[in-house]
Write a protein that holds these residues in place. Structure first.
Motif, mmCIF file in Angstrom:
data_model
loop_
_atom_site.group_PDB
_atom_site.id
_atom_site.type_symbol
_atom_site.label_atom_id
_atom_site.label_comp_id
_atom_site.label_asym_id
_atom_site.label_seq_id
_atom_site.Cartn_x
_atom_site.Cartn_y
_atom_site.Cartn_z
ATOM 1 N N GLU A 55 10.471 5.872 -2.778
ATOM 2 C CA GLU A 55 10.573 6.388 -1.406
ATOM 3 C C GLU A 55 11.657 7.442 -1.263
ATOM 4 O OE1 GLU A 55 11.727 4.658 3.056
ATOM 5 O OE2 GLU A 55 11.183 3.272 1.440
ATOM 6 N N GLU A 79 0.812 -1.207 0.000
ATOM 7 C CA GLU A 79 0.000 0.000 0.000
ATOM 8 C C GLU A 79 0.851 1.265 0.000
ATOM 9 O OE1 GLU A 79 -3.224 0.457 -0.559
ATOM 10 O OE2 GLU A 79 -3.141 -1.701 -0.991
ATOM 11 N N GLY A 80 1.992 1.228 0.693
ATOM 12 C CA GLY A 80 2.870 2.393 0.691
ATOM 13 C C GLY A 80 3.391 2.701 -0.699
ATOM 14 N N GLU A 81 3.797 1.657 -1.426
ATOM 15 C CA GLU A 81 4.280 1.854 -2.792
ATOM 16 C C GLU A 81 3.140 2.298 -3.701
ATOM 17 O OE1 GLU A 81 6.330 -0.703 -6.418
ATOM 18 O OE2 GLU A 81 6.680 -1.336 -4.346
ATOM 19 N N ARG A 82 1.933 1.763 -3.473
ATOM 20 C CA ARG A 82 0.780 2.159 -4.287
ATOM 21 C C ARG A 82 0.488 3.660 -4.128
ATOM 22 N NH1 ARG A 82 -3.075 -1.086 -6.271
ATOM 23 N NH2 ARG A 82 -2.484 -2.753 -4.798
ATOM 24 N N ALA A 83 0.571 4.156 -2.900
ATOM 25 C CA ALA A 83 0.320 5.577 -2.659
ATOM 26 C C ALA A 83 1.375 6.441 -3.345
ATOM 27 C CB ALA A 83 0.291 5.855 -1.158
ATOM 28 N N LEU A 84 2.633 6.019 -3.239
ATOM 29 C CA LEU A 84 3.701 6.758 -3.915
ATOM 30 C C LEU A 84 3.519 6.705 -5.430
ATOM 31 C CD1 LEU A 84 6.748 5.625 -1.749
ATOM 32 C CD2 LEU A 84 5.907 7.970 -1.970
ATOM 33 N N GLN A 85 3.132 5.552 -5.943
ATOM 34 C CA GLN A 85 2.895 5.387 -7.378
ATOM 35 C C GLN A 85 1.836 6.367 -7.869
ATOM 36 O OE1 GLN A 85 2.296 1.347 -9.321
ATOM 37 N NE2 GLN A 85 0.176 2.010 -9.196
ATOM 38 N N GLU A 86 0.748 6.489 -7.119
ATOM 39 C CA GLU A 86 -0.315 7.409 -7.522
ATOM 40 C C GLU A 86 0.178 8.846 -7.542
ATOM 41 O OE1 GLU A 86 -3.538 6.669 -4.858
ATOM 42 O OE2 GLU A 86 -4.017 4.703 -5.735
ATOM 43 N N ALA A 87 0.998 9.209 -6.545
ATOM 44 C CA ALA A 87 1.541 10.567 -6.498
ATOM 45 C C ALA A 87 2.480 10.824 -7.671
ATOM 46 C CB ALA A 87 2.254 10.797 -5.168
#
Length: 316
Positions: free
Chosen positions: A199, A14-22
């Motif tokens: 990250e 989920e952390g990578e998914r949030a960064l991906q969206e940004a």
């Protein structure tokens, strides 16, 4: 903004998914079109080739990327980020890639890399120069080295393709036969965990040179227990320069890179880190007598080029 997005890989944190969206939101204005030619389910690795005004060497690069020994065992995708000027190659490149990301013409190299990372889906990502020829074991070696959870990123060994004497100027290409801690000084021949790239902010968009050193500096600060390594088995054939015209252009472009990097990122701690790297950057493998002579001649020519006015060497 692309209207067809391939599915995320299974188990995307989920952390990578949030960064991906940004990241996708940030770089969407630079994306003219995204074409999914073949969707690879849950790729372990994304091979990214950034190309701008390429010639036929791009096709050979893609053929080597496609011809991997791990092809039947490891799901990997090939993502071609098209920065313009390669329209004449598309009929031949299309069958060799899985995803085409067509970007703003002439977008800076590191901005293109960051845009490509935003739409890459592999747990690991690798950057490959569009005129480099990776070994057929590239994917196999990357996946094996990343089995060690302490390794954040790796760079490989580069050997000459057609111009061995030009490569004598690239002391960082071949660091010997042992795996050692290093920086990502070969940005066009490296692999990194995608989550760590996102990250730590990736390559600065406007850097031209030293971006790999900067990324390792950021990794060391954010993740001090992780390693960045040189892997001699990770092989690519590539020429540091492939013509005298290319030699002149790059010689003048790299002039003052330390000063330019300092203006873009004035953090004194980073500049000390960069200076320490530049001071210790020496080839690990002894040179032959011919290589020593070639290096001396090239340094003399470079010295002269840097002291001539731009008009004398046909540069703007």
């Amino acid at each position: 903004m692309p209207d067809h997005l391939p599915k995320d890989r299974a188990g995307l944190p989920e952390g990578e998914r949030a960064l991906q969206e940004a990241w996708r939101a940030k770089y969407a204005p630079e994306v003219k079109e995204l074409i999914v030619r073949r969707e690879v389910p849950s790729p372990k690795l994304t091979l990214i080739i950034i190309s701008y005004k390429a010639k036929d060497y791009l096709i050979e690069c893609l053929q080597h990327a496609r011809g991997q020994t791990a092809a039947l065992d490891v799901p990997f995708e090939i993502l071609l980020a098209d920065s313009g000027g390669i329209e004449h190659l598309r009929p031949r490149s299309a069958p060799l890639v899985d995803v085409e990301l067509r970007l703003t013409d002439g977008i800076p190299l590191n901005a293109a890399r960051n845009a490509a990372i935003a739409w890459a889906r592999g747990e690991y990502v690798a950057f490959i120069d569009d005129d480099g020829l990776i070994a057929p074991t590239f994917v196999e070696v990357v996946c094996r080295v990343f089995q060690d959870p302490r390794i954040a990123a790796m760079r490989g060994r580069i050997i000459p393709k057609e111009h061995p004497y030009f490569c004598t100027l690239a002391g960082h290409y071949d660091r010997g036969d042992d795996m050692i801690d290093d920086v990502l000084a070969t940005e066009g021949h490296m692999a990194i965990r995608r989550g760590i790239y996102l990250e730590t902010g990736g390559f600065p968009d406007q850097f031209y040179g030293a971006e790999g050193v900067y990324l390792v500096y950021r990794i060391a600060r954010a993740l001090p227990d992780m390693r960045v390594v040189y892997v001699p088995e990770l092989l690519m054939r590539h020429d540091y320069f492939d013509s005298w015209e290319n030699f002149i252009r790059k010689t003048r472009k790299y002039r003052g890179i330390r000063r330019e990097v300092g203006a873009l990122e004035p953090d004194p701690e980073f500049l000390r880190y960069l200076d320490a790297y530049l001071a210790r950057r020496k080839p690990q493998r002894p040179r032959t007598a011919e290589q020593t002579v070639a290096l001396g001649l090239l340094k003399a020519v470079r010295w002269g080029i840097l002291r001539l006015p731009a008009w004398a060497v046909g540069q703007p």
